[in-house]
Motif scaffolding. Structure first.
Motif, PDB file in Angstrom:
ATOM      1  N   THR A  41       0.834  -1.188   0.000  1.00 28.24           N
ATOM      2  CA  THR A  41       0.000   0.000   0.000  1.00 28.24           C
ATOM      3  C   THR A  41       0.876   1.248   0.000  1.00 28.24           C
ATOM      4  OG1 THR A  41      -1.904   1.049   1.056  1.00 28.24           O
ATOM      5  CG2 THR A  41      -0.213   0.130   2.508  1.00 28.24           C
ATOM      6  N   TYR A  43       1.024   5.733   1.076  1.00 25.25           N
ATOM      7  CA  TYR A  43       0.479   6.922   1.722  1.00 25.25           C
ATOM      8  C   TYR A  43       1.494   8.036   1.535  1.00 25.25           C
ATOM      9  CZ  TYR A  43       3.767   5.704   5.395  1.00 25.25           C
ATOM     10  OH  TYR A  43       4.914   5.379   6.071  1.00 25.25           O
ATOM     11  N   THR A  45       2.188  12.697   1.441  1.00 24.86           N
ATOM     12  CA  THR A  45       1.755  14.080   1.557  1.00 24.86           C
ATOM     13  C   THR A  45       1.793  14.760   0.200  1.00 24.86           C
ATOM     14  OG1 THR A  45       4.005  14.780   2.108  1.00 24.86           O
ATOM     15  CG2 THR A  45       2.532  14.365   3.950  1.00 24.86           C
ATOM     16  N   ILE A  74      -5.866   7.467  -5.046  1.00 27.24           N
ATOM     17  CA  ILE A  74      -5.715   7.939  -3.669  1.00 27.24           C
ATOM     18  C   ILE A  74      -7.004   8.545  -3.145  1.00 27.24           C
ATOM     19  CG2 ILE A  74      -3.253   8.433  -4.006  1.00 27.24           C
ATOM     20  CD1 ILE A  74      -4.039  11.456  -3.982  1.00 27.24           C
ATOM     21  N   THR A  77      -6.987  12.353   2.987  1.00 29.04           N
ATOM     22  CA  THR A  77      -7.568  12.098   4.300  1.00 29.04           C
ATOM     23  C   THR A  77      -7.533  13.309   5.219  1.00 29.04           C
ATOM     24  OG1 THR A  77      -5.443  11.255   5.086  1.00 29.04           O
ATOM     25  CG2 THR A  77      -7.023   9.637   4.216  1.00 29.04           C
ATOM     26  N   GLU A  85      -2.673  15.127   3.391  1.00 30.92           N
ATOM     27  CA  GLU A  85      -2.222  13.759   3.589  1.00 30.92           C
ATOM     28  C   GLU A  85      -3.147  12.859   2.788  1.00 30.92           C
ATOM     29  OE1 GLU A  85      -2.269  12.982   7.778  1.00 30.92           O
ATOM     30  OE2 GLU A  85      -0.631  14.372   8.168  1.00 30.92           O
ATOM     31  N   GLU A  87      -3.943   8.504   1.331  1.00 38.07           N
ATOM     32  CA  GLU A  87      -3.704   7.066   1.371  1.00 38.07           C
ATOM     33  C   GLU A  87      -4.115   6.493   0.022  1.00 38.07           C
ATOM     34  OE1 GLU A  87      -5.891   5.362   4.584  1.00 38.07           O
ATOM     35  OE2 GLU A  87      -4.652   6.317   6.098  1.00 38.07           O
ATOM     36  N   THR A  89      -5.942   3.996  -2.391  1.00 43.45           N
ATOM     37  CA  THR A  89      -7.217   3.280  -2.260  1.00 43.45           C
ATOM     38  C   THR A  89      -7.190   1.932  -2.952  1.00 43.45           C
ATOM     39  OG1 THR A  89      -8.101   4.440  -4.172  1.00 43.45           O
ATOM     40  CG2 THR A  89      -8.558   5.390  -2.003  1.00 43.45           C
TER      41      THR A  89
END
Length: 95
Positions: A41, A43, A45, A74, A77, A85, A87, A89
């Motif tokens: 996965t 994540y 910025t 993405i 969040t 920020e 994550e 998907t």
């Protein structure tokens, strides 16, 4: 037994973020790709302008296009000022 997350790659650069019904936002990104519980996965910025990122933040699904042309699905969040920020998907591959 606890298995720690394994960072596979960190990428940064300039790209764009786009969500359905919004204008593309130019951003600087930092993308961390890691293995968590057997899946890969990501994540990171985004730094852009609040005015460009806010409409995208309000839409649950968006796409980050990296400087090499690859894309990552993405969801933003959090958005504070010009920094967001996000994550992934969907599972990701190394970039």
């Amino acid at each position: 037994m606890f298995e720690p997350n394994e960072v596979l790659q960190v990428a940064s650069g300039r790209g764009t973020v786009l969500a359905e019904g919004t204008a593309p936002a130019k951003v600087r990104y930092k993308l961390v790709i890691e293995r968590r519980s057997g899946s890969v996965t990501a994540y990171g910025t985004l730094i852009g302008t609040y005015a460009a990122l806010r409409p995208i933040w309000l839409v649950p699904d968006s796409v980050l296009t990296l400087k090499n042309g690859r894309t990552v699905a993405i969801s933003i969040t959090d958005l504070v000022g010009d920094t967001a920020e996000f994550e992934a998907t969907e599972p990701v591959a190394r970039v």
